[in-house]
Design an enzyme around this catalytic site. Structure first.
Site, PDB file in Angstrom:
ATOM      1  N   CYS A  52      39.365  37.990  39.347  1.00  0.00           N
ATOM      2  CA  CYS A  52      38.979  39.350  39.492  1.00  0.00           C
ATOM      3  C   CYS A  52      37.449  39.371  38.815  1.00  0.00           C
ATOM      4  O   CYS A  52      37.194  38.542  38.086  1.00  0.00           O
ATOM      5  CB  CYS A  52      39.808  40.343  39.010  1.00  0.00           C
ATOM      6  N   TYR A 183      29.486  44.806  47.165  1.00  0.00           N
ATOM      7  CA  TYR A 183      30.933  45.103  47.319  1.00  0.00           C
ATOM      8  C   TYR A 183      30.516  46.029  47.912  1.00  0.00           C
ATOM      9  O   TYR A 183      31.240  46.697  49.670  1.00  0.00           O
ATOM     10  CB  TYR A 183      32.082  45.868  46.228  1.00  0.00           C
TER      11      TYR A 183
END
Length: 344
Positions: A52, A183
């Protein structure tokens, strides 16, 4: 509880642009303990995942500041279901300090009906085994400011007072247009949403290229919080975002300034030695089944070029300012050699 990968989360909403939920647990760990959680060595555990980018930031800052023996770290595996990140890297799939199989358990220990996503990074209070905060932008700032008494000798100033306003301004644009921008491309639910996100992303990357063409670091002449935040996105650009998220005007390795800047940081102690390319690819390509239904993880790209000369020293700058590089990675926290840059 056992891991159940049949309950994958959904990341794309058809016909809509991606909007990130930025409502986090805003409790602070502070020197004065005003939120009920005072700075105290050994009391807290950082739960992260190398896959992440948001969690990778905390791993980098913890290492740069030398907080490894003050704040312990637990690592989740690279894949998860819609319920929670899991401790499948640990023997028996259980975090050895908290005794949990799922990070979700730490959230529920404090908020039994916690309604939002179970995210990393999170800082957990070891005595109560309850989550304190998952407010990732603030976690690294607090590491710099609230934990200063426990920094290693020679720790850099990552958030110097005289540069905070400029750092905050740069960070805001980098977050909206780059960190989150990739994203917005990858999870766009319509062509129009994707097109808009793509244009915004590469406009910002062009701005960063121009800014970094004449200065080694984003703000001032030393590494700051701003560099940490940009680096974790750049490290994932070619392995994941270029293909998986369709951020494909160019690869990072085809953007000369940003590629040299990223390699400069990667080769700086505290940055590249926290990056696990295998876990990064596994996370995105396996977890995002509505983007990659086959869950096939690509073999490429070639990563040996991360160790090539970057030439950024010619711009001057002092990576750690008046400080020094961190020492070797703490035993047990090394990135497995097979997951790093292949050695030819």
């Amino acid at each position: 509880m056992t891991d159940d990968h049949s309950t994958k989360g959904a990341y794309v909403t058809s016909g809509a642009e991606f909007t990130r939920d930025t409502n986090y647990i805003t409790t602070h760990i502070t020197r004065d303990g005003r939120d009920g959680y005072p700075v105290e060595p050994g009391r807290y555990r950082l739960i992260a995942a190398r896959a992440c980018p948001w969690a990778n930031r905390t791993i980098i800052v913890r290492r740069l500041l030398g907080l490894e023996d003050v704040i312990s770290m637990g690592l989740c595996g690279p894949t998860h279901d819609k319920r929670s990140w899991t401790f499948d890297l640990d023997p028996g799939g259980v975090d050895p300090v908290l005794g949990y199989e799922r990070l979700q358990q730490a959230y529920f220990a404090r908020f039994p009906d916690y309604p939002r996503g179970i995210t990393v990074p999170a800082v957990v209070d070891i005595p109560s085994k309850a989550v304190v905060t998952n407010d990732y932008p603030q976690i690294t700032i607090d590491f710099s400011l609230e934990w200063k008494e426990f920094h290693r000798e020679g720790a850099p100033e990552l958030y110097p007072e005289k540069l905070r306003e400029e750092i905050d301004t740069v960070n805001k644009r980098v977050f909206t247009e780059v960190n989150n921008g990739v994203y917005r491309c990858g999870f766009a639910g319509s062509q129009a949403a994707y097109n808009a996100a793509y244009d915004r992303l590469f406009t910002a990357l062009d701005w960063l290229s121009e800014r970094l063409a004449t200065q080694r670091y984003l703000v001032g002449d030393t590494i700051t919080e701003a560099d940490v935040r940009l680096f974790t996105t750049l490290a994932r650009f070619d392995p994941v975002y270029h293909g998986h998220f369709k951020c494909n005007r160019e690869k990072l390795s085809e953007m000369p300034v940003l590629w040299a800047y990223a390699r400069d940081l990667f080769q700086t102690p505290g940055f590249g030695d926290t990056v696990d390319f295998t876990q990064i690819k596994q996370h995105y390509y396996v977890v995002h089944t509505d983007v990659n239904p086959t869950q096939i993880v690509p073999a490429g790209p070639d990563l040996t070029n991360w160790l090539t000369a970057h030439g950024r020293e010619e711009l001057g700058g002092r990576p750690f300012g008046e400080g020094t590089p961190p020492g070797p990675v703490k035993a047990g926290e090394e990135v497995p050699a097979a997951d790093w840059v292949p050695q030819n």
